[in-house]
Design a protein around this motif. Structure first.
Motif, PDB file in Angstrom:
ATOM      1  N   UNK A   1    -154.917   7.295  17.857  1.00  0.00           N
ATOM      2  CA  UNK A   1    -154.294   7.072  19.138  1.00  0.00           C
ATOM      3  C   UNK A   1    -153.046   6.200  18.998  1.00  0.00           C
ATOM      4  N   UNK A   2    -153.067   5.262  18.071  1.00  0.00           N
ATOM      5  CA  UNK A   2    -151.902   4.397  17.881  1.00  0.00           C
ATOM      6  C   UNK A   2    -150.680   5.237  17.518  1.00  0.00           C
ATOM      7  N   UNK A   3    -150.855   6.184  16.610  1.00  0.00           N
ATOM      8  CA  UNK A   3    -149.722   7.053  16.239  1.00  0.00           C
ATOM      9  C   UNK A   3    -149.197   7.809  17.440  1.00  0.00           C
ATOM     10  N   UNK A   4    -150.102   8.338  18.261  1.00  0.00           N
ATOM     11  CA  UNK A   4    -149.680   9.070  19.448  1.00  0.00           C
ATOM     12  C   UNK A   4    -148.957   8.185  20.436  1.00  0.00           C
ATOM     13  N   UNK A   5    -149.464   6.975  20.662  1.00  0.00           N
ATOM     14  CA  UNK A   5    -148.818   6.046  21.590  1.00  0.00           C
ATOM     15  C   UNK A   5    -147.431   5.674  21.095  1.00  0.00           C
ATOM     16  N   UNK A   6    -147.293   5.450  19.800  1.00  0.00           N
ATOM     17  CA  UNK A   6    -145.977   5.125  19.250  1.00  0.00           C
ATOM     18  C   UNK A   6    -145.017   6.302  19.371  1.00  0.00           C
ATOM     19  N   UNK A   7    -145.532   7.496  19.176  1.00  0.00           N
ATOM     20  CA  UNK A   7    -144.693   8.696  19.292  1.00  0.00           C
ATOM     21  C   UNK A   7    -144.234   8.902  20.730  1.00  0.00           C
ATOM     22  N   UNK A   8    -145.106   8.601  21.699  1.00  0.00           N
ATOM     23  CA  UNK A   8    -144.815   8.846  23.106  1.00  0.00           C
ATOM     24  C   UNK A   8    -144.103   7.691  23.804  1.00  0.00           C
ATOM     25  N   UNK A   9    -144.071   6.528  23.190  1.00  0.00           N
ATOM     26  CA  UNK A   9    -143.453   5.353  23.821  1.00  0.00           C
ATOM     27  C   UNK A   9    -141.961   5.572  24.033  1.00  0.00           C
ATOM     28  N   UNK A  10    -141.454   5.173  25.206  1.00  0.00           N
ATOM     29  CA  UNK A  10    -140.008   5.264  25.414  1.00  0.00           C
ATOM     30  C   UNK A  10    -139.296   4.306  24.460  1.00  0.00           C
ATOM     31  N   UNK A  11    -138.133   4.713  23.981  1.00  0.00           N
ATOM     32  CA  UNK A  11    -137.435   3.899  22.980  1.00  0.00           C
ATOM     33  C   UNK A  11    -136.031   3.574  23.458  1.00  0.00           C
ATOM     34  N   UNK A  12    -135.746   2.293  23.504  1.00  0.00           N
ATOM     35  CA  UNK A  12    -134.388   1.809  23.712  1.00  0.00           C
ATOM     36  C   UNK A  12    -134.029   0.997  22.471  1.00  0.00           C
ATOM     37  N   UNK A  14    -136.678  -0.078  20.372  1.00  0.00           N
ATOM     38  CA  UNK A  14    -137.766   0.132  19.426  1.00  0.00           C
ATOM     39  C   UNK A  14    -138.796  -0.987  19.443  1.00  0.00           C
ATOM     40  N   UNK A  15    -138.543  -2.020  20.237  1.00  0.00           N
ATOM     41  CA  UNK A  15    -139.460  -3.172  20.289  1.00  0.00           C
ATOM     42  C   UNK A  15    -140.837  -2.773  20.806  1.00  0.00           C
ATOM     43  N   UNK A  16    -140.895  -1.991  21.883  1.00  0.00           N
ATOM     44  CA  UNK A  16    -142.174  -1.566  22.438  1.00  0.00           C
ATOM     45  C   UNK A  16    -142.937  -0.741  21.408  1.00  0.00           C
ATOM     46  N   UNK A  17    -142.277   0.227  20.832  1.00  0.00           N
ATOM     47  CA  UNK A  17    -142.932   1.103  19.850  1.00  0.00           C
ATOM     48  C   UNK A  17    -143.504   0.307  18.680  1.00  0.00           C
ATOM     49  N   UNK A  18    -142.737  -0.624  18.156  1.00  0.00           N
ATOM     50  CA  UNK A  18    -143.214  -1.382  17.001  1.00  0.00           C
ATOM     51  C   UNK A  18    -144.309  -2.381  17.359  1.00  0.00           C
ATOM     52  N   UNK A  19    -144.458  -2.704  18.638  1.00  0.00           N
ATOM     53  CA  UNK A  19    -145.468  -3.681  19.039  1.00  0.00           C
ATOM     54  C   UNK A  19    -146.842  -3.061  19.309  1.00  0.00           C
TER      55      UNK A  19
END
Length: 67
Positions: A1-12, A14-19
Motif C-alpha cells: 500500500x505504501x508504494x501505491x500511496x506514493x505513486x498516487x500522491x500529488x507532487x509539487x 515531493x515532500x508529501x510523497x517522500x514522507x
C-alpha cells in the motif's frame, strides 16, 4: 500500500510523497499497520478543503490492495 500511496500522491515538491511511511505494532494482541504521513497538509490533500478539491492518495491505495 505504501508504494501505491506514493505513486498516487500529488507532487509539487515531493515532500508529501517522500514522507509516506508505514509503522507496524500491536494493539490488544493484534498486529496493526499504520500508513500515513507527518506532513501537515497531507490530510488536506486527501480530503480537500472548502477552497481546494481533494486529491486522494491513501484511500485509493487501500482500495488497490483490498480489492
Amino acid at each position: 500500500m505504501v508504494r501505491g500511496a506514493k505513486r498516487l500522491a500529488p507532487v509539487d515538491t515531493g515532500r508529501l510523497r517522500s514522507s509516506i511511511a508505514e509503522e507496524l505494532g500491536k494493539e490488544g494482541g493484534e498486529l496493526v499497520e499504520r500508513i500515513g504521513t507527518d506532513v501537515e497538509y497531507g490530510l488536506f490533500q486527501e480530503v480537500g478543503t472548502a477552497n481546494m478539491p481533494a486529491h486522494p492518495y491513501l484511500r485509493p491505495a487501500l482500495a488497490e490492495v483490498t480489492g
